[in-house]
Design a protein around this motif. Structure first.
Motif, mmCIF file in Angstrom:
data_model
loop_
_atom_site.group_PDB
_atom_site.id
_atom_site.type_symbol
_atom_site.label_atom_id
_atom_site.label_comp_id
_atom_site.label_asym_id
_atom_site.label_seq_id
_atom_site.Cartn_x
_atom_site.Cartn_y
_atom_site.Cartn_z
ATOM 1 N N PHE A 190 29.700 19.279 46.674
ATOM 2 C CA PHE A 190 30.925 19.803 46.077
ATOM 3 C C PHE A 190 32.085 19.702 47.055
ATOM 4 C CE2 PHE A 190 27.479 21.783 43.797
ATOM 5 C CZ PHE A 190 27.908 21.807 42.485
ATOM 6 N N LEU A 191 33.285 19.553 46.517
ATOM 7 C CA LEU A 191 34.499 19.517 47.321
ATOM 8 C C LEU A 191 35.002 20.937 47.575
ATOM 9 C CD1 LEU A 191 36.216 16.680 45.257
ATOM 10 C CD2 LEU A 191 35.134 16.416 47.513
ATOM 11 N N HIS A 192 35.935 21.055 48.511
ATOM 12 C CA HIS A 192 36.501 22.355 48.843
ATOM 13 C C HIS A 192 37.216 22.968 47.627
ATOM 14 C CE1 HIS A 192 39.196 24.859 51.787
ATOM 15 N NE2 HIS A 192 38.201 25.569 51.281
ATOM 16 N N HIS A 193 36.824 24.164 47.248
ATOM 17 C CA HIS A 193 37.375 24.896 46.102
ATOM 18 C C HIS A 193 37.062 24.239 44.747
ATOM 19 C CE1 HIS A 193 40.696 27.277 48.473
ATOM 20 N NE2 HIS A 193 39.455 27.638 48.798
ATOM 21 N N MET A 194 36.197 23.237 44.742
ATOM 22 C CA MET A 194 35.947 22.494 43.504
ATOM 23 C C MET A 194 35.452 23.391 42.372
ATOM 24 S SD MET A 194 33.459 19.189 43.108
ATOM 25 C CE MET A 194 32.656 18.763 41.571
ATOM 26 N N ILE A 195 34.485 24.237 42.634
ATOM 27 C CA ILE A 195 33.934 25.069 41.563
ATOM 28 C C ILE A 195 34.954 26.095 41.093
ATOM 29 C CG2 ILE A 195 32.114 26.703 40.929
ATOM 30 C CD1 ILE A 195 30.345 25.289 42.975
ATOM 31 N N ARG A 196 35.660 26.730 41.998
ATOM 32 C CA ARG A 196 36.667 27.722 41.613
ATOM 33 C C ARG A 196 37.781 27.075 40.800
ATOM 34 N NH1 ARG A 196 38.241 30.401 47.131
ATOM 35 N NH2 ARG A 196 39.791 31.406 45.782
ATOM 36 N N ASN A 197 38.115 25.824 41.110
ATOM 37 C CA ASN A 197 39.130 25.117 40.327
ATOM 38 C C ASN A 197 38.593 24.717 38.953
ATOM 39 O OD1 ASN A 197 41.027 25.293 42.392
ATOM 40 N ND2 ASN A 197 40.379 23.371 43.334
ATOM 41 N N LEU A 198 37.324 24.333 38.894
ATOM 42 C CA LEU A 198 36.707 24.017 37.604
ATOM 43 C C LEU A 198 36.642 25.261 36.721
ATOM 44 C CD1 LEU A 198 33.768 21.710 38.763
ATOM 45 C CD2 LEU A 198 35.751 21.018 37.384
ATOM 46 N N VAL A 199 36.224 26.379 37.292
ATOM 47 C CA VAL A 199 36.141 27.623 36.520
ATOM 48 C C VAL A 199 37.512 28.033 36.018
ATOM 49 C CG1 VAL A 199 35.647 30.108 36.674
ATOM 50 C CG2 VAL A 199 34.041 28.459 37.642
ATOM 51 N N GLY A 200 38.527 27.922 36.857
ATOM 52 C CA GLY A 200 39.881 28.274 36.431
ATOM 53 C C GLY A 200 40.334 27.471 35.229
ATOM 54 N N SER A 201 40.056 26.178 35.228
ATOM 55 C CA SER A 201 40.456 25.329 34.104
ATOM 56 C C SER A 201 39.605 25.601 32.865
ATOM 57 C CB SER A 201 40.350 23.847 34.504
ATOM 58 O OG SER A 201 41.335 23.521 35.469
ATOM 59 N N LEU A 202 38.320 25.857 33.050
ATOM 60 C CA LEU A 202 37.466 26.187 31.912
ATOM 61 C C LEU A 202 37.875 27.515 31.279
ATOM 62 C CD1 LEU A 202 34.002 25.047 33.310
ATOM 63 C CD2 LEU A 202 35.255 24.016 31.403
ATOM 64 N N VAL A 203 38.329 28.447 32.083
ATOM 65 C CA VAL A 203 38.820 29.721 31.547
ATOM 66 C C VAL A 203 40.077 29.497 30.709
ATOM 67 C CG1 VAL A 203 39.882 31.936 32.175
ATOM 68 C CG2 VAL A 203 37.756 31.201 33.275
ATOM 69 N N TYR A 204 40.940 28.581 31.130
ATOM 70 C CA TYR A 204 42.112 28.235 30.308
ATOM 71 C C TYR A 204 41.672 27.770 28.917
ATOM 72 C CZ TYR A 204 46.231 28.471 33.374
ATOM 73 O OH TYR A 204 47.290 28.902 34.126
ATOM 74 N N VAL A 205 40.610 26.961 28.874
ATOM 75 C CA VAL A 205 40.090 26.505 27.583
ATOM 76 C C VAL A 205 39.517 27.678 26.809
ATOM 77 C CG1 VAL A 205 38.348 25.061 26.461
ATOM 78 C CG2 VAL A 205 39.623 24.172 28.425
ATOM 79 N N GLY A 206 38.776 28.532 27.473
ATOM 80 C CA GLY A 206 38.161 29.682 26.818
ATOM 81 C C GLY A 206 39.166 30.662 26.258
ATOM 82 N N LEU A 207 40.306 30.788 26.911
ATOM 83 C CA LEU A 207 41.363 31.692 26.442
ATOM 84 C C LEU A 207 42.214 31.063 25.338
ATOM 85 C CD1 LEU A 207 42.581 33.120 29.875
ATOM 86 C CD2 LEU A 207 41.287 34.359 28.123
ATOM 87 N N GLY A 208 41.987 29.782 25.054
ATOM 88 C CA GLY A 208 42.766 29.094 24.025
ATOM 89 C C GLY A 208 44.088 28.553 24.521
ATOM 90 N N ARG A 209 44.314 28.575 25.834
ATOM 91 C CA ARG A 209 45.568 28.046 26.382
ATOM 92 C C ARG A 209 45.587 26.520 26.376
ATOM 93 N NH1 ARG A 209 46.410 31.820 31.828
ATOM 94 N NH2 ARG A 209 46.438 33.852 30.749
ATOM 95 N N ARG A 210 44.402 25.919 26.387
ATOM 96 C CA ARG A 210 44.284 24.464 26.356
ATOM 97 C C ARG A 210 43.150 24.093 25.402
ATOM 98 N NH1 ARG A 210 48.141 25.521 28.950
ATOM 99 N NH2 ARG A 210 48.918 24.537 30.869
ATOM 100 N N PRO A 211 43.220 22.914 24.758
ATOM 101 C CA PRO A 211 42.138 22.462 23.874
ATOM 102 C C PRO A 211 40.944 21.963 24.674
ATOM 103 C CG PRO A 211 43.827 20.780 24.014
ATOM 104 C CD PRO A 211 44.371 21.972 24.773
#
Length: 264
Positions: A190-211
């Motif tokens: 894994f890259l530095h902060h890779m998982i935390r950045n992936l989770v942040g973007s997946l949460v955007y999808v989960g909240l309906g902010r992104r498709p």
């Protein structure tokens, strides 16, 4: 001789893994304790250098020593000199070709996210938190584009020192357990902060902010600025490191399965 050890720790009690002049890191605590048993300086090499606030249920490290001690001394003896927030779980003798970082074939991380209206108290520092309702099905679907070999530049910290942003993601799963959403990642590295950045973007999808399809677009863009902000480290756990079978690590040197975290 070379000794490999398995370590678990609560990352919110330390300022990351890697040794620092102030001495408040996991490596500093372990090397101080190991020195007391070895009666000589000891330098540790770990499988993955976790950041401040990131926990581990199955970190692997190795060190070289001329001190002849029973293996139990590298476990119970070392633990007697460690704070309660970190502990050695096992120790085995390995040959000089073993390297905790470079011999590892893959790593497993888990992010534990509490999704409810109010913030956690008892679990503070041990889980991530969001108060918005999450669509876990959408997040799991969005995560499927991450499987395979990809350039993960869009999810890489600016200060990442890895030579290449290419990583092979073997599996990703997002699932709900009551108020808890669990993200499991399995990759060669894994890259530095890779998982935390992936989770942040997946949460955007989960909240309906992104498709759902937005995740694949971000991945393909190779541009960190269009992804979501880095998520908190609190819920991130290093849950296992896999090695070739020729070394006598617990579990046959293969998968060290993440334990069931006791969560509401």
């Amino acid at each position: 001789m070379r000794i490999a050890i398995g370590v678990e720790y609560a990352g919110n009690a330390f300022e990351g893994w890697q040794t620092q002049p102030h001495g408040r890191t996991v490596q500093d605590a372990l090397e101080t304790a190991l020195r007391k048993i070895a009666q000589a300086p000891v330098q540790l090499v770990c499988a993955g250098r976790t950041d401040t606030g990131v926990h581990a249920t199955s970190q692997v490290a190795h060190f070289d020593t001329t001190a002849r001690r029973p293996l139990e001394a590298w476990v119970r003896g070392v633990n007697s000199h460690l704070p309660a927030s970190v502990g050695v779980q096992w120790a085995v003798e390995v040959d000089e070709t073993f390297h905790a970082r470079f011999s590892a074939e893959s790593r497993r991380y888990r992010y534990v996210l509490l999704s409810r209206r109010v913030r956690p108290a008892l679990l503070g520092g041990r889980v991530g938190w969001t108060h918005g309702a999450l669509d876990v099905v959408a997040m799991d679907e969005a995560a499927r584009c991450l499987i395979g070999e990809h350039d993960f530049t869009s999810f890489r910290a600016a200060e990442c020192q890895a030579r290449s942003p290419i990583r092979s993601m073997h599996a990703v799963e997002v699932a709900r357990q009551g108020d808890v959403v669990v993200f499991d990642f399995h990759a060669n590295a894994f890259l530095h902060h890779m998982i935390r950045n992936l989770v942040g973007s997946l949460v955007y999808v989960g909240l309906g902010r992104r498709p759902v399809g937005w995740m694949a677009e971000v991945l393909a863009a190779r541009n960190r600025t269009i992804a979501a902000p880095t998520f908190a480290p609190d819920g991130l756990y290093l849950c296992g490191v896999e090695y070739p079978q020729r070394w006598p690590l617990p579990g046959g040197g293969r998968i060290i399965a993440p334990p069931q975290l006791l969560l509401p």
